[in-house]
Every structure is written in structure tokens, then in C-alpha cells.
Design an enzyme around this catalytic site. Structure first.
Site, short mmCIF file in Angstrom:
data_model
loop_
_atom_site.label_atom_id
_atom_site.label_comp_id
_atom_site.label_asym_id
_atom_site.label_seq_id
_atom_site.Cartn_x
_atom_site.Cartn_y
_atom_site.Cartn_z
N LEU A 1 -11.46 91.74 -5.20
CA LEU A 1 -9.88 91.37 -3.65
C LEU A 1 -10.18 92.28 -2.68
CD1 LEU A 1 -6.91 91.25 -5.80
CD2 LEU A 1 -7.71 89.31 -4.83
N GLU A 2 -10.84 92.43 -1.67
CA GLU A 2 -9.97 93.44 -0.44
C GLU A 2 -9.23 93.83 -0.16
OE1 GLU A 2 -13.17 94.83 0.28
OE2 GLU A 2 -14.63 93.04 -0.93
N LEU A 3 -8.97 95.26 0.13
CA LEU A 3 -7.46 95.27 -0.22
C LEU A 3 -7.24 96.23 1.32
CD1 LEU A 3 -6.57 97.94 -3.52
CD2 LEU A 3 -6.18 94.85 -2.85
#
Length: 83
Positions: A16-18
Site C-alpha cells: 500500500l502506497e500512502l
């Protein structure tokens, strides 16, 4: 690592890229968590019950079967049961 775990360890991982910042400053991490908390929890609630889980048992004796191969029609990835 994700591909290896999927093929060899029956484990499906995601990344997951925040934010677009690869290395946010420590001082911004709490805000990143707050920005993404509800979305992450909603995602976890959605996917936690997708799929198949349980025990592979002998139909006659009910004894657990280890190393059984689980095949699903239309999915080209078999799963091997654990102990």
C-alpha cells in the site's frame, strides 16, 4: 518477495502506497496514518473474509489431511494444505 510468497508459501501480500513521498519525515507519519486510517480499516474489513479458509479433512474419518492439494477450477494456482 510478493510473487515468491504467493507461489511458494500460499501467502498473498500487498503493498500500500500512502503518499507519493517514498521517505516521509518522521514528523509527518502520524498525519499520514490519520489521512489513511479509515480507508485502510475499510479495506481490511472487506478482504478479511474473502476466500476459503478451514481444515481439509478425510470424508470418512474426519481426520485432518496434511499436504492435500486444493484445486479450484479456473484458477491456475493450487494451494497445499499445511499440517
Amino acid at each position: 518477495m510478493q510473487d515468491y510468497n504467493y507461489v511458494w508459501a500460499n501467502c498473498f501480500e500487498i503493498t500500500l502506497e500512502l503518499s507519493c513521498c517514498k521517505y516521509p519525515p518522521t514528523s509527518e507519519l502520524q498525519q499520514e496514518w490519520e489521512n489513511n486510517r479509515d480507508s485502510l480499516l475499510a479495506f481490511i474489513e472487506k478482504v478479511v473474509h474473502i476466500g476459503v479458509k478451514g481444515f481439509v479433512r478425510d470424508a470418512v474419518t474426519g481426520a485432518g489431511l496434511e499436504n492435500a492439494t486444493i484445486v479450484v477450477a479456473g484458477i491456475a494456482h493450487n494451494i497445499t494444505a499445511g499440517k
